[in-house]
Design a protein around this motif. Structure first.
Motif, PDB file in Angstrom:
ATOM      1  N   UNK A   1       0.840  -1.188   0.000  1.00 24.89           N
ATOM      2  CA  UNK A   1       0.000   0.000   0.000  1.00 24.89           C
ATOM      3  C   UNK A   1       0.881   1.246   0.000  1.00 24.89           C
ATOM      4  N   UNK A   2       0.290   2.377  -0.408  1.00 20.80           N
ATOM      5  CA  UNK A   2       1.044   3.624  -0.515  1.00 20.80           C
ATOM      6  C   UNK A   2       0.683   4.647   0.556  1.00 20.80           C
ATOM      7  N   UNK A   3      -0.431   4.434   1.244  1.00 23.21           N
ATOM      8  CA  UNK A   3      -0.905   5.446   2.185  1.00 23.21           C
ATOM      9  C   UNK A   3      -1.896   4.830   3.161  1.00 23.21           C
ATOM     10  N   UNK A   4      -2.245   5.608   4.186  1.00 18.00           N
ATOM     11  CA  UNK A   4      -3.303   5.234   5.116  1.00 18.00           C
ATOM     12  C   UNK A   4      -4.279   6.379   5.284  1.00 18.00           C
ATOM     13  N   UNK A   5      -5.460   6.067   5.817  1.00 12.21           N
ATOM     14  CA  UNK A   5      -6.469   7.085   6.128  1.00 12.21           C
ATOM     15  C   UNK A   5      -7.219   6.650   7.376  1.00 12.21           C
ATOM     16  N   UNK A   6      -7.154   7.454   8.427  1.00  9.55           N
ATOM     17  CA  UNK A   6      -7.720   7.116   9.735  1.00  9.55           C
ATOM     18  C   UNK A   6      -8.971   7.920  10.038  1.00  9.55           C
ATOM     19  N   UNK A   7      -9.979   7.257  10.632  1.00  6.48           N
ATOM     20  CA  UNK A   7     -11.228   7.925  11.039  1.00  6.48           C
ATOM     21  C   UNK A   7     -11.002   8.748  12.301  1.00  6.48           C
ATOM     22  N   UNK A   8     -10.680  10.018  12.125  1.00 12.67           N
ATOM     23  CA  UNK A   8     -10.427  10.892  13.277  1.00 12.67           C
ATOM     24  C   UNK A   8     -11.691  11.134  14.102  1.00 12.67           C
TER      25      UNK A   8
ATOM     26  N   UNK B   1      -3.387  10.379   5.185  1.00 12.56           N
ATOM     27  CA  UNK B   1      -4.683  10.993   4.931  1.00 12.56           C
ATOM     28  C   UNK B   1      -5.558  10.814   6.168  1.00 12.56           C
ATOM     29  N   UNK B   2      -6.583  11.660   6.281  1.00 15.02           N
ATOM     30  CA  UNK B   2      -7.485  11.620   7.431  1.00 15.02           C
ATOM     31  C   UNK B   2      -8.934  11.592   6.958  1.00 15.02           C
ATOM     32  N   UNK B   3      -9.790  10.988   7.779  1.00 13.08           N
ATOM     33  CA  UNK B   3     -11.240  10.962   7.561  1.00 13.08           C
ATOM     34  C   UNK B   3     -11.893  11.802   8.645  1.00 13.08           C
ATOM     35  N   UNK B   4     -12.969  12.536   8.274  1.00 14.53           N
ATOM     36  CA  UNK B   4     -13.674  13.397   9.232  1.00 14.53           C
ATOM     37  C   UNK B   4     -15.153  13.429   8.868  1.00 14.53           C
ATOM     38  N   UNK B   5     -16.018  13.220   9.850  1.00 14.75           N
ATOM     39  CA  UNK B   5     -17.464  13.254   9.621  1.00 14.75           C
ATOM     40  C   UNK B   5     -18.042  14.619   9.988  1.00 14.75           C
TER      41      UNK B   5
END
Length: 467
Positions: free
Chosen positions: A89-96, A139-143
């Motif tokens: 994989x090249x990246x990650x994205x976390x549910x902040x 990367x980040x996730x935000x609702x």
């Protein structure tokens, strides 16, 4: 030495400033196109749904759940990064922050966060440091939807918009370079918070003001046509929600997401239920999606100890033995800049030539692409018009058809009772985006000079873009 007359000086200044704004807009679009290409070239990454729902056996947590339940005993973000690397994989994205509003970073905006839990450590900080150390993009996730803080339909206030901005500012400021922010819970049928309730353009420009190179990605593909970027830098498809990219026809930078297990957040049966197989994930997901300008992000949910389960680790390693990122995908086709402003024509007074049966003019500015104004077949030169309550400034019009039938048309605005031409168009696309110098008017219309078949206008949209 020479002097320029005052009036001429003003004119020259206007020309220079006008050209500067054009050059700036063009430069911004070139820069965005480069980042869009960079994103699809990443090909494959890890979505990490880890938040308070992890401890409730649910994807949507109780908004009043106590922070005391968030208590990982072995949380190891280095393990997450190592697992991502094992799959190439090249990246990650976390549910902040997910829809129930629990923040897993050291936020100053609320006490409903990881800092009020027994863990008392900034998970976002640990994640960003681990992934960067492993050479992975962050990367980040935000609702936007936040049921704990009552950021939900009918309850949006200026104070809550400021709260959203403050949280996003923290995430954009305190954790180094963020390559993308994936936003959720906004302008979806189930969230019902529109881009006007929480103004999209303000949030978009806030993010770019802090991190100009950060891609803004809203999970909104279900509502908007596949041929244009509406309210996102990258077209996003959530497969579990029935959103599937048209691989043969897609021309836009895209993202497709799917969990390796049966749900997004960890469930008690995850360690014993088989994951999706490496063969399926490589041959049915990564490879064909990459061939369609689409990056694939696979969700891998850490358990309540804060670790990825052994069966998921094995699958990720198997993916890495079958697949590797061989470099850039094919060059993206040139596309229009994203639409990020509010639609001035939405639900305003509309008029038209004779409609067909029940499909009257109001269906072409009802903010739905599933309905349409249909011109009566007996009308040879149909027209459609939107009226505003007062003079409005606008510089962009989008003509969105159900099917691409309109072949020649004119856009006009009314200036003190006189209709004036904005442009004549022959764009055969289903979604026709026209940007032009700003005009002011109470009325704008489309005159359709040629159409192959019956005109079905899904949406006639008017925008005043900042540029």
């Amino acid at each position: 030495m020479f002097l320029i007359p005052k009036n001429s000086l003003k004119l020259l200044l206007l020309i220079v400033l006008g050209n500067a704004s054009i050059f700036t807009a063009d430069a911004q679009q070139v820069s965005l196109a480069r980042r869009q290409q960079d994103f699809v070239d990443l090909r494959f990454g890890m979505f990490i749904h880890y938040n308070i729902p992890t401890y409730m056996d649910q994807d949507w947590a109780d908004p009043e759940a106590s922070p005391a339940i968030f208590n990982p005993k072995k949380l190891n973000t280095d393990q997450w990064a190592k697992a991502a690397k094992s799959a190439n994989m090249s990246y990650g994205c976390l549910t902040t922050k997910h829809h129930s509003g629990f923040a897993i970073w050291d936020t100053k905006t609320t006490d409903y966060s990881v800092m009020s839990s027994p863990y008392k450590k900034d998970v976002v900080k640990a994640y960003t440091e681990s992934f960067r150390k492993a050479g992975l993009k962050v990367m980040l996730y935000f609702s936007i939807l936040d049921t704990h803080h009552k950021i939900r339909p009918g309850q949006i206030t200026p104070e809550k918009i400021d709260f959203i901005k403050a949280q996003i500012s923290e995430l954009m400021t305190n954790y180094g370079k963020i390559d993308a922010l994936i936003i959720d819970g906004w302008d979806a049928p189930w969230s019902r918070i529109s881009y006007d309730d929480v103004p999209f353009e303000e949030i978009y420009r806030l993010i770019k003001s802090i991190q100009p190179d950060c891609l803004v990605m809203d999970l909104n593909a279900a509502k908007y046509p596949a041929e244009a970027l509406y309210y996102t830098d990258i077209k996003s498809y959530e497969q579990g929600a029935g959103q599937h990219i048209q691989k043969e026809s897609n021309k836009l930078p895209a993202l497709s997401c799917l969990p390796i297990n049966t749900a997004w957040f960890w469930k008690t049966d995850f360690p014993t239920v088989p994951t999706k197989t490496a063969d399926v994930l490589v041959d049915k997901m990564i490879k064909p999606l990459n061939d369609a300008y689409c990056n694939f992000i696979l969700n891998v949910a850490p358990n309540r100890d804060g670790l990825i389960d052994d069966n998921a680790l094995s699958t990720l390693a198997a993916i890495g033995s079958k697949w590797n990122n061989v470099g850039p995908v094919q060059a993206l086709p040139v596309s229009e800049a994203p639409i990020i402003s509010s639609n001035l024509a939405k639900k305003q007074a509309a008029n038209s030539s004779w409609s067909d049966d029940m499909w009257i003019m109001d269906f072409a500015n009802d903010d739905s692409f599933t309905t349409a104004w249909m011109s009566n077949p007996a009308v040879k030169e149909p027209w459609y018009e939107v009226s505003f309550k007062r003079d409005e400034a606008f510089n962009t019009i989008v003509i969105a058809e159900k099917k691409a039938n309109i072949k020649a048309y004119r856009l006009e605005y009314n200036d003190n009772g006189i209709w004036k031409l904005i442009l004549s168009g022959t764009d055969p696309s289903r979604i026709k985006i026209h940007r032009f110098n700003r005009v002011w008017s109470k009325k704008v219309r489309i005159l359709i000079d040629k159409a192959d078949k019956q005109v079905e206008l899904a949406e006639f949209q008017v925008y005043n873009e900042r540029r």
